[in-house]
Scaffold this motif. Structure first.
Motif, short mmCIF file in Angstrom:
data_model
loop_
_atom_site.label_atom_id
_atom_site.label_comp_id
_atom_site.label_asym_id
_atom_site.label_seq_id
_atom_site.Cartn_x
_atom_site.Cartn_y
_atom_site.Cartn_z
N ASP A 30 0.82 -1.22 0.00
CA ASP A 30 0.00 0.00 0.00
C ASP A 30 0.85 1.27 0.00
OD1 ASP A 30 -2.38 -1.37 -0.06
OD2 ASP A 30 -2.64 -1.37 2.11
N HIS A 31 1.96 1.26 0.74
CA HIS A 31 2.80 2.46 0.77
C HIS A 31 3.39 2.76 -0.60
CE1 HIS A 31 6.07 -0.49 1.28
NE2 HIS A 31 6.85 0.44 0.77
N ALA A 32 3.67 1.73 -1.39
CA ALA A 32 4.22 1.93 -2.73
C ALA A 32 3.15 2.44 -3.69
CB ALA A 32 4.83 0.64 -3.25
N LEU A 33 1.91 2.03 -3.49
CA LEU A 33 0.82 2.52 -4.35
C LEU A 33 0.65 4.03 -4.20
CD1 LEU A 33 -1.83 -0.32 -3.85
CD2 LEU A 33 -0.46 0.14 -5.89
N GLN A 34 0.91 4.56 -3.00
CA GLN A 34 0.79 6.01 -2.78
C GLN A 34 1.90 6.78 -3.49
OE1 GLN A 34 0.03 7.51 1.11
NE2 GLN A 34 -1.07 5.67 1.73
N ALA A 35 3.00 6.12 -3.81
CA ALA A 35 4.12 6.79 -4.45
C ALA A 35 3.99 6.84 -5.97
CB ALA A 35 5.43 6.09 -4.06
N ILE A 36 3.04 6.11 -6.53
CA ILE A 36 2.87 6.09 -7.99
C ILE A 36 2.14 7.34 -8.42
CG2 ILE A 36 1.85 4.88 -9.94
CD1 ILE A 36 2.20 2.27 -8.35
N LYS A 37 2.77 8.09 -9.31
CA LYS A 37 2.18 9.31 -9.83
C LYS A 37 1.38 9.04 -11.09
CE LYS A 37 3.47 13.98 -11.28
NZ LYS A 37 4.60 14.91 -11.44
N ASN A 38 1.91 8.19 -11.97
CA ASN A 38 1.26 7.98 -13.26
C ASN A 38 1.65 6.61 -13.81
OD1 ASN A 38 -0.18 8.50 -15.58
ND2 ASN A 38 1.43 9.74 -16.52
N ILE A 39 0.69 5.95 -14.44
CA ILE A 39 0.95 4.71 -15.17
C ILE A 39 0.44 4.92 -16.59
CG2 ILE A 39 0.43 2.26 -15.41
CD1 ILE A 39 0.14 2.13 -12.38
#
Length: 149
Positions: free
Chosen positions: A74-83
């Motif tokens: 979950d913490h890594a999902l918050q760091a994703i800006k754009n896919i």
């Protein structure tokens, strides 16, 4: 309503000042950040602590694979800006994963925690320097000349 009245007790009223809507908006935003400070700090720490290996894997041959969504913390999902998925002319798909600026987040966290402030121990430079300048006293000196020698 209880929260709003509590905030009204903490902040001075600006209602009688003419044309202060921008000041009121800033105070409201500031109150929102103060109320959600822990959530903001948690999100920033999540962005700062995310590693690329939380999202991607690769093997010795250089084959990169994106982890399944349920495998990404979950913490890594918050760091994703754009896919972004793009399809090339040959039909091959290209996947781009963009994360938030880690250096910017770390700078913001360091500033908020006071790590970027200069220590004020007073040993390096005095805050007030007193200088007294005095001109030398002028003395008239008469020189005696011996003409007999």
């Amino acid at each position: 309503m209880a929260r709003q009245s509590r905030l009204a007790n903490q902040m001075p009223s600006v209602k009688n000042w003419g044309g202060v809507r921008s000041v009121q908006r800033r105070l409201e935003r500031s109150a929102t950040i103060m109320e959600n400070g822990e959530a903001v700090a948690y999100s920033l720490l999540c962005m700062a602590n995310t590693k690329i290996t939380d999202i991607l894997t690769w093997d010795e041959d250089g084959q990169v694979k994106v982890k399944a969504a349920h495998q990404i913390p979950d913490h890594a999902l918050q760091a994703i800006k754009n896919i972004k998925v793009t399809k090339g002319k040959d039909g091959a798909q290209t996947l781009e994963v963009e994360l938030y600026d880690k250096v910017g987040v770390l700078r913001l966290l360091a500033k908020a925690s006071g790590l970027l402030d200069n220590p004020d121990d007073g040993s390096e430079k005095p805050s007030v320097i007193g200088i007294n300048v005095q001109a030398p006293e002028v003395q008239d000196v008469e020189e005696e000349i011996d003409e007999g020698k």
